[in-house]
Design a protein around this motif. Structure first.
Motif, short mmCIF file in Angstrom:
data_model
loop_
_atom_site.label_atom_id
_atom_site.label_comp_id
_atom_site.label_asym_id
_atom_site.label_seq_id
_atom_site.Cartn_x
_atom_site.Cartn_y
_atom_site.Cartn_z
N CYS A 27 0.84 -1.20 0.00
CA CYS A 27 0.00 0.00 0.00
C CYS A 27 0.88 1.25 0.00
O CYS A 27 1.80 1.38 0.80
N CYS A 30 0.06 3.17 3.70
CA CYS A 30 0.45 2.64 5.00
C CYS A 30 1.54 1.59 4.89
O CYS A 30 2.07 1.15 5.91
N CYS A 60 -3.93 -1.02 -0.02
CA CYS A 60 -4.38 -2.17 0.74
C CYS A 60 -5.90 -2.07 0.88
O CYS A 60 -6.51 -1.07 0.50
N CYS A 63 -7.09 1.08 3.28
CA CYS A 63 -6.86 2.40 2.68
C CYS A 63 -7.70 2.57 1.41
O CYS A 63 -8.22 3.64 1.15
N PRO A 117 -3.03 1.37 8.75
CA PRO A 117 -3.90 1.61 7.59
C PRO A 117 -5.01 2.59 7.94
O PRO A 117 -5.40 2.72 9.10
ZN LIG Z 1 -2.95 0.90 3.36
#
Ligand SMILES: [Zn+2]
Length: 295
Positions: A27, A30, A60, A63, A117
């Motif tokens: 991601c 994060c 991810c 997010c 996240p």
């Molecule tokens: Zn993320």
């Protein structure tokens, strides 16, 4: 005899699908994995100006859902205000729905990401912004009602004409007012057709008086705040070395497809200002777009 104690045990094992495996994609926000490389977009119509925002992936699951809900919610409220925006916004929303589908398929992030996240928050269907879908429905209802009353009011052609949405204009070499015959009885026209360029005034909440002077490589800032979040930015050119600089202009595109050219010619651009104008209340005509990358 039982599972080893781990602070992340609940997060991993209470998920119905059980297993979260790293997939080699991380991601951007994060650092968690698994992630999927999709983009989310937001569109804002401002009558004479349009703004396009893009947050690039990978995302991810957490997010991605958070960004989908925020940007699609913004578009549902802000994306309808202009003839071309009415056409563009549904595509923006549909692209986000497609990207969300890929994000939602991911298992939860493997614990231990460098940063926490984002919190996805409430589903979009439970947010007030979902009421924004009523805007195009209301406009469609008005068009249908106008057409119906036009048909029923009279059998002759002298009644109301149904409203026909204008098609996206091609680049005109002359404004239509010049090609119209002048009427002998000269109805009082609020727009003087003599010098059409003077009516091409971008009266807009996005205040960017120097946008005509911007060259690729220039940097800009929002004198009223952060250009990424300000709803009425006032943009100025600033030296790229200046601390105030918030975005770099990667390039300038022109014509009705200027916005999509930013995506193809300057894939790193994540903020696009489209400058358009209108002759005497006619349809908006895009003359250029600035493809920018925020810092
Ligand atoms: Zn993320």
């Amino acid at each position: 005899m039982s599972m080893p104690e781990s602070p992340f045990r609940d997060a991993v094992f209470t998920q119905p699908d059980g297993f979260s495996q790293p997939n080699g994609v991380y991601c951007r926000y994060c650092g968690a994995t698994p992630a999927v490389d999709v983009d989310f977009r937001a569109h804002r119509g401002l009558i004479f100006m349009m703004q396009f925002r893009k947050l690039p992936g990978p995302f991810c699951r957490e997010c991605g859902l958070a960004v989908f809900r925020k940007m699609t919610g913004d578009s549902l409220v802000q994306g309808w205000w202009g003839l071309m925006s009415m056409v563009i916004n549904p595509f923006t929303i549909l692209m986000n729905v497609g990207a969300r589908y890929q994000v939602a398929k991911l298992p939860p992030p493997v614990p231990g990401a460098p940063r926490q996240p984002m919190s996805p928050g409430r589903p979009l269907l439970q947010r007030w912004q979902i009421a924004g879908v009523l805007v195009p429905l209301a406009v469609a209802g008005l068009i249908i009602a106008g057409a119906a009353s036009g048909n029923s009011s009279s059998s002759s052609n002298s009644g109301y004409k149904p409203y026909v949405p204008p098609t996206i204009p091609s680049i005109p070499s002359f404004p239509s007012v010049q090609s119209m015959p002048s009427f002998p009885s000269a109805p009082a026209a609020p727009v003087v057709p003599g010098n059409p360029t003077t009516s091409a005034t971008p009266t807009t909440p996005v205040n960017f008086p120097d946008s005509d002077k911007v060259k690729p490589g220039d940097c800009v800032w929002d004198t009223k705040g952060d250009v990424k979040t300000d709803t009425h930015p006032k943009m100025e050119i600033v030296s790229c070395g200046d601390d105030r600089s918030q975005a770099t202009v990667l390039g300038k595109t022109s014509g009705p497809t200027a916005e999509s050219q930013c995506d193809t010619s300057f894939p790193d651009s994540d903020l696009v200002y489209t400058h358009s104008y209108s002759y005497g209340g006619g349809p908006e005509i895009v003359d250029y777009a600035l493809c920018m990358q925020t810092k």
